[in-house]
Design an enzyme around this catalytic site. Structure first.
Site, PDB file in Angstrom:
ATOM      1  N   ASP A  15       0.810  -1.227   0.000  1.00  0.00           N
ATOM      2  CA  ASP A  15       0.000   0.000   0.000  1.00  0.00           C
ATOM      3  C   ASP A  15       0.841   1.274   0.000  1.00  0.00           C
ATOM      4  O   ASP A  15       0.438   2.302   0.544  1.00  0.00           O
ATOM      5  CB  ASP A  15      -0.969   0.016   1.207  1.00  0.00           C
ATOM      6  CG  ASP A  15      -1.874  -1.187   1.226  1.00  0.00           C
ATOM      7  OD1 ASP A  15      -2.242  -1.654   0.136  1.00  0.00           O
ATOM      8  OD2 ASP A  15      -2.210  -1.662   2.326  1.00  0.00           O
ATOM      9  N   LYS A  43       1.752   2.228  -5.120  1.00  0.00           N
ATOM     10  CA  LYS A  43       2.318   1.694  -6.376  1.00  0.00           C
ATOM     11  C   LYS A  43       1.409   1.974  -7.567  1.00  0.00           C
ATOM     12  O   LYS A  43       1.870   2.406  -8.628  1.00  0.00           O
ATOM     13  CB  LYS A  43       2.543   0.170  -6.240  1.00  0.00           C
ATOM     14  CG  LYS A  43       3.515  -0.206  -5.130  1.00  0.00           C
ATOM     15  CD  LYS A  43       3.596  -1.701  -4.928  1.00  0.00           C
ATOM     16  CE  LYS A  43       2.346  -2.336  -4.374  1.00  0.00           C
ATOM     17  NZ  LYS A  43       2.036  -1.988  -2.969  1.00  0.00           N
ATOM     18  N   GLY A 101      -4.561  -4.273  -3.772  1.00  0.00           N
ATOM     19  CA  GLY A 101      -5.570  -3.248  -4.039  1.00  0.00           C
ATOM     20  C   GLY A 101      -4.827  -1.988  -4.406  1.00  0.00           C
ATOM     21  O   GLY A 101      -4.170  -1.391  -3.567  1.00  0.00           O
ATOM     22  N   HIS A 102      -4.866  -1.620  -5.670  1.00  0.00           N
ATOM     23  CA  HIS A 102      -4.087  -0.481  -6.158  1.00  0.00           C
ATOM     24  C   HIS A 102      -5.031   0.657  -6.551  1.00  0.00           C
ATOM     25  O   HIS A 102      -5.892   0.482  -7.414  1.00  0.00           O
ATOM     26  CB  HIS A 102      -3.220  -0.901  -7.351  1.00  0.00           C
ATOM     27  CG  HIS A 102      -2.170  -1.908  -6.969  1.00  0.00           C
ATOM     28  ND1 HIS A 102      -1.259  -2.428  -7.853  1.00  0.00           N
ATOM     29  CD2 HIS A 102      -1.866  -2.478  -5.775  1.00  0.00           C
ATOM     30  CE1 HIS A 102      -0.462  -3.261  -7.221  1.00  0.00           C
ATOM     31  NE2 HIS A 102      -0.818  -3.321  -5.963  1.00  0.00           N
ATOM     32  N   GLN A 114       1.955  -6.006  -3.225  1.00  0.00           N
ATOM     33  CA  GLN A 114       2.462  -6.184  -1.862  1.00  0.00           C
ATOM     34  C   GLN A 114       3.756  -5.373  -1.667  1.00  0.00           C
ATOM     35  O   GLN A 114       3.964  -4.416  -2.390  1.00  0.00           O
ATOM     36  CB  GLN A 114       2.689  -7.672  -1.532  1.00  0.00           C
ATOM     37  CG  GLN A 114       1.422  -8.493  -1.385  1.00  0.00           C
ATOM     38  CD  GLN A 114       0.761  -8.847  -2.687  1.00  0.00           C
ATOM     39  OE1 GLN A 114       1.379  -9.407  -3.586  1.00  0.00           O
ATOM     40  NE2 GLN A 114      -0.505  -8.538  -2.826  1.00  0.00           N
TER      41      GLN A 114
HETATM   42  P1  GDP Z   1      -0.828   0.402  -3.537  1.00  0.00           P
HETATM   43  O1  GDP Z   1      -1.423  -0.873  -3.060  1.00  0.00           O
HETATM   44  O2  GDP Z   1       0.641   0.471  -3.297  1.00  0.00           O
HETATM   45  O3  GDP Z   1      -1.174   0.735  -4.953  1.00  0.00           O
HETATM   46  O4  GDP Z   1      -1.470   1.543  -2.614  1.00  0.00           O
HETATM   47  P2  GDP Z   1      -3.028   1.696  -2.182  1.00  0.00           P
HETATM   48  O5  GDP Z   1      -3.785   2.193  -3.345  1.00  0.00           O
HETATM   49  O6  GDP Z   1      -3.516   0.458  -1.522  1.00  0.00           O
HETATM   50  O7  GDP Z   1      -2.910   2.771  -1.034  1.00  0.00           O
HETATM   51  C1  GDP Z   1      -2.387   4.022  -1.257  1.00  0.00           C
HETATM   52  C2  GDP Z   1      -3.415   5.097  -0.885  1.00  0.00           C
HETATM   53  O8  GDP Z   1      -2.775   6.365  -0.789  1.00  0.00           O
HETATM   54  C3  GDP Z   1      -4.499   5.285  -1.925  1.00  0.00           C
HETATM   55  O9  GDP Z   1      -5.663   5.733  -1.259  1.00  0.00           O
HETATM   56  C4  GDP Z   1      -3.949   6.395  -2.816  1.00  0.00           C
HETATM   57  O10 GDP Z   1      -4.956   7.123  -3.506  1.00  0.00           O
HETATM   58  C5  GDP Z   1      -3.280   7.256  -1.790  1.00  0.00           C
HETATM   59  N1  GDP Z   1      -2.099   7.998  -2.234  1.00  0.00           N
HETATM   60  C6  GDP Z   1      -1.086   7.595  -3.036  1.00  0.00           C
HETATM   61  N2  GDP Z   1      -0.126   8.535  -3.102  1.00  0.00           N
HETATM   62  C7  GDP Z   1      -0.535   9.552  -2.311  1.00  0.00           C
HETATM   63  C8  GDP Z   1       0.039  10.805  -1.909  1.00  0.00           C
HETATM   64  O11 GDP Z   1       1.145  11.181  -2.287  1.00  0.00           O
HETATM   65  N3  GDP Z   1      -0.683  11.562  -1.020  1.00  0.00           N
HETATM   66  C9  GDP Z   1      -1.907  11.186  -0.557  1.00  0.00           C
HETATM   67  N4  GDP Z   1      -2.522  11.977   0.294  1.00  0.00           N
HETATM   68  N5  GDP Z   1      -2.464  10.031  -0.913  1.00  0.00           N
HETATM   69  C10 GDP Z   1      -1.790   9.220  -1.768  1.00  0.00           C
HETATM   70  P1  IMO Z   2      -0.926  -4.122  -2.266  1.00  0.00           P
HETATM   71  O1  IMO Z   2      -0.491  -4.645  -3.605  1.00  0.00           O
HETATM   72  C1  IMO Z   2      -1.015  -4.598   2.076  1.00  0.00           C
HETATM   73  C2  IMO Z   2      -0.976  -8.682   3.635  1.00  0.00           C
HETATM   74  C3  IMO Z   2      -2.233  -9.132   4.340  1.00  0.00           C
HETATM   75  C4  IMO Z   2      -1.625 -10.090   5.360  1.00  0.00           C
HETATM   76  C5  IMO Z   2      -0.509 -10.744   4.571  1.00  0.00           C
HETATM   77  C6  IMO Z   2      -0.861 -12.097   3.982  1.00  0.00           C
HETATM   78  O2  IMO Z   2      -2.218  -3.413  -2.280  1.00  0.00           O
HETATM   79  O3  IMO Z   2       0.191  -3.368  -1.630  1.00  0.00           O
HETATM   80  P2  IMO Z   2      -2.391 -12.814   1.916  1.00  0.00           P
HETATM   81  O4  IMO Z   2      -3.841 -12.587   1.658  1.00  0.00           O
HETATM   82  O5  IMO Z   2      -1.486 -12.242   0.887  1.00  0.00           O
HETATM   83  O6  IMO Z   2      -2.076 -14.243   2.214  1.00  0.00           O
HETATM   84  O7  IMO Z   2      -2.109 -12.012   3.297  1.00  0.00           O
HETATM   85  O8  IMO Z   2      -0.180  -9.845   3.530  1.00  0.00           O
HETATM   86  N1  IMO Z   2      -1.184  -8.165   2.266  1.00  0.00           N
HETATM   87  C7  IMO Z   2      -1.156  -6.865   1.944  1.00  0.00           C
HETATM   88  N2  IMO Z   2      -1.014  -5.767   2.722  1.00  0.00           N
HETATM   89  N3  IMO Z   2      -1.121  -4.460   0.726  1.00  0.00           N
HETATM   90  C8  IMO Z   2      -1.223  -5.542  -0.061  1.00  0.00           C
HETATM   91  O9  IMO Z   2      -1.208  -5.474  -1.406  1.00  0.00           O
HETATM   92  C9  IMO Z   2      -1.296  -6.813   0.541  1.00  0.00           C
HETATM   93  N4  IMO Z   2      -1.420  -8.071   0.069  1.00  0.00           N
HETATM   94  C10 IMO Z   2      -1.341  -8.875   1.128  1.00  0.00           C
HETATM   95  O10 IMO Z   2      -2.890  -8.061   4.955  1.00  0.00           O
HETATM   96  O11 IMO Z   2      -1.053  -9.369   6.419  1.00  0.00           O
HETATM   97 MG    MG Z   3      -2.909  -1.573  -1.793  1.00  0.00          MG
END
Ligand code: GDP
Ligand code: IMO
Ligand code: MG
Length: 430
Positions: free
Chosen positions: A13, A16, A40-41, A223
């Site tokens: 998270d 990416k 979840g991106h 991840q």
């Molecule tokens: P990912 O799994 O690495 O793609 O990240 P996620 O989408 O799960 O979580 C990142 C969260 O931070 C999302 O709600 C994005 O919209 C938000 N986000 C990403 N970059 C920034 C930033 O520079 N500032 C803020 N405030 N939010 C951001």
């Molecule tokens: P993105 O791509 C954050 C975590 C789960 C748990 C562990 C194992 O959005 O960054 P799993 O279901 O993979 O067997 O769970 O890994 N986990 C993540 N945490 N972002 C993710 O993906 C994750 N994918 C798995 O919360 O702790």
């Molecule tokens: Mg994510």
């Protein structure tokens, strides 16, 4: 710099999807290479806000080829829904290809993931419950079903008959759960195969052609490095390799072809699920970092769980950089720190009287480590409108520079908000 891997360098998270959406503008091919719909991106661009789980974040440009590589585990139902939702919002999926070598998440994987978590009780991992672990386990024990199998009636029936017999014994005798019907499961997955047929293909020639022609290729990590099954905080990890080596393995690209590894780091740290987290904070400090009520609140994109939050941990980030050969850093969510009077960075761990510069391998020891903090002044103005590094307040520049120094890589990008234009590009990556 034609082949770039962009990987999470914390516990996931890191933002990416947001950065891939931006960098995809210069790429011709974007590929997911590991994980599954545990990811979840979030992408916020001119078309709206999107939460992608399987489809690469390069999908918003119709000219780009998007690939789900052999190293991904695919839940066909989730993929079909994602395709449908994107199409309903005017996003073309015509150039989406799914590797026929990618393994399929079957219903028993999801059931077993959830039943095993329940059985672990206090020792639960906090998985996403999406069947990821059991699907990768089956792949390794050579009992998996692959996307190609969904296109061949006889192969699917044969493999499913063998596998389901064992899974049903496991489900009924160990977990007291209901068995799955061979007939129903077979027909359901055959139908998924039929509906996905236009996307399922051998992606090797597609990727290889792009590389031979020197076209820019972006590998999208899922991840993060500390969830790596070998190098992460085992057993509180995921079941596939999220890093740069995993990018090569999962996309089918030789390591000599990789030109750069971008490590994405949040300006602080978050974690979803269980496991050690040395710099974790609680109470008011946590509320400040979590930013509940904003669109970027620290709530899981896939499961909706509250993310645990803490200060930037340079011990873990440096380790992530070393094991992945990260040469470029992207720092995200700098704006979240805008209101803080001072900001902490963990620069080492204290274990009894010893000073550690590397994370210990075992959870029990890592949990006993006390972070050694360095405290930097905050900037207390908004960074959200900064578009050049020089636009950032001096204290913010110093904070970012200190992170790069501690991690040992150059600065590539700084993100100050969730939308595409809120990214400062310090170096040209392609
Ligand atoms: P990912 O799994 O690495 O793609 O990240 P996620 O989408 O799960 O979580 C990142 C969260 O931070 C999302 O709600 C994005 O919209 C938000 N986000 C990403 N970059 C920034 C930033 O520079 N500032 C803020 N405030 N939010 C951001
Ligand atoms: P993105 O791509 C954050 C975590 C789960 C748990 C562990 C194992 O959005 O960054 P799993 O279901 O993979 O067997 O769970 O890994 N986990 C993540 N945490 N972002 C993710 O993906 C994750 N994918 C798995 O919360 O702790
Ligand atoms: Mg994510």
């Amino acid at each position: 710099m034609p082949v770039i891997a962009l990987i999470g360098a914390q516990w996931g998270d890191e933002g990416k999807g947001h950065l891939v959406d931006l960098l995809a503008g210069k790429a011709r091919l974007v590929a997911r290479y590991s994980g599954g719909n545990n990811a979840g991106h979030t992408v916020v661009n001119h078309l709206g806000t999107f939460k992608l789980h399987l489809i690469p974040s390069g999908i918003f440009d119709p000219a780009i080829v998007n690939v789900i590589g052999p190293g991904v585990v695919v839940n066909p139902e989730v993929l079909l829904n994602e395709i449908r939702d994107l199409q309903a919002r005017g996003v073309s999926t015509a150039k989406l290809f799914v590797s026929e070598r990618a393994h399929v998440i079957m219903p028993y994987h999801i059931m077993l993931d959830q039943l095993q978590e329940e059985a672990r009780g206090e020792g639960r991992i906090g998985t996403t419950g999406r069947g990821i672990g059991p699907a990768f386990a089956d792949k390794m024990s050579r009992t998996g079903i692959r996307m190609a199998d969904l296109l061949h009636e006889e192969t699917l029936l044969h493999r499913l008959r063998v596998v389901l017999e064992e899974k049903n014994r496991l489900l009924t005798r160990i977990y007291n759960a209901k068995p799955l019907s061979l007939h129903d499961t077979y027909l359901r997955y055959l139908e998924y195969g039929r509906r996905l047929a236009e996307h399922i293909s051998d992606v090797h020639p597609i990727i290889n052609r792009a590389i031979e022609k020197d076209l820019p290729v972006l590998l999208e990590g899922a991840q993060g490095a500390l969830l790596d099954v070998d190098h992460g905080t085992y057993p509180y990890v995921t079941s596939s390799p999220p890093g740069a080596a995993g990018a090569c393995q999962g996309a089918g690209i030789g390591p000599t072809r990789l030109n750069a590894v971008v490590g994405v780091l949040k300006a602080y740290t978050t974690r979803v699920g269980e496991g050690p987290f040395p710099t974790e904070v609680h109470g008011a400090e946590a509320d400040e970092l979590r930013q509940i009520g904003t669109p970027w609140a620290e709530v899981g994109t896939t499961t909706g769980r509250l993310r645990r939050v803490g200060w930037f941990d340079a011990v873990l980030a440096r380790y992530a950089a070393q094991i992945n050969g990260i040469d470029t850093i992207a720092i995200t969510k700098l704006d979240v720190l805008d209101n803080l009077p001072t900001i902490k960075i963990c620069v080492g761990y204290r274990l009894n009287e010893t000073h550690l510069e590397y994370p210990p391998a075992t959870v029990a020891v890592l949990e006993r480590c006390e972070p050694i903090y360095e405290e930097l002044p905050g900037w207390r103005v908004s960074t959200r409108d900064a578009r050049h590094f020089q636009d950032l307040p001096e204290a913010a520049q110093a904070y970012v520079a200190r992170i790069c120094q501690l991690v040992g890589a150059r600065l590539g990008l700084v993100s100050v908000g969730p939308s595409r234009e809120q990214v400062i590009q310090v170096v040209d990556l392609f």
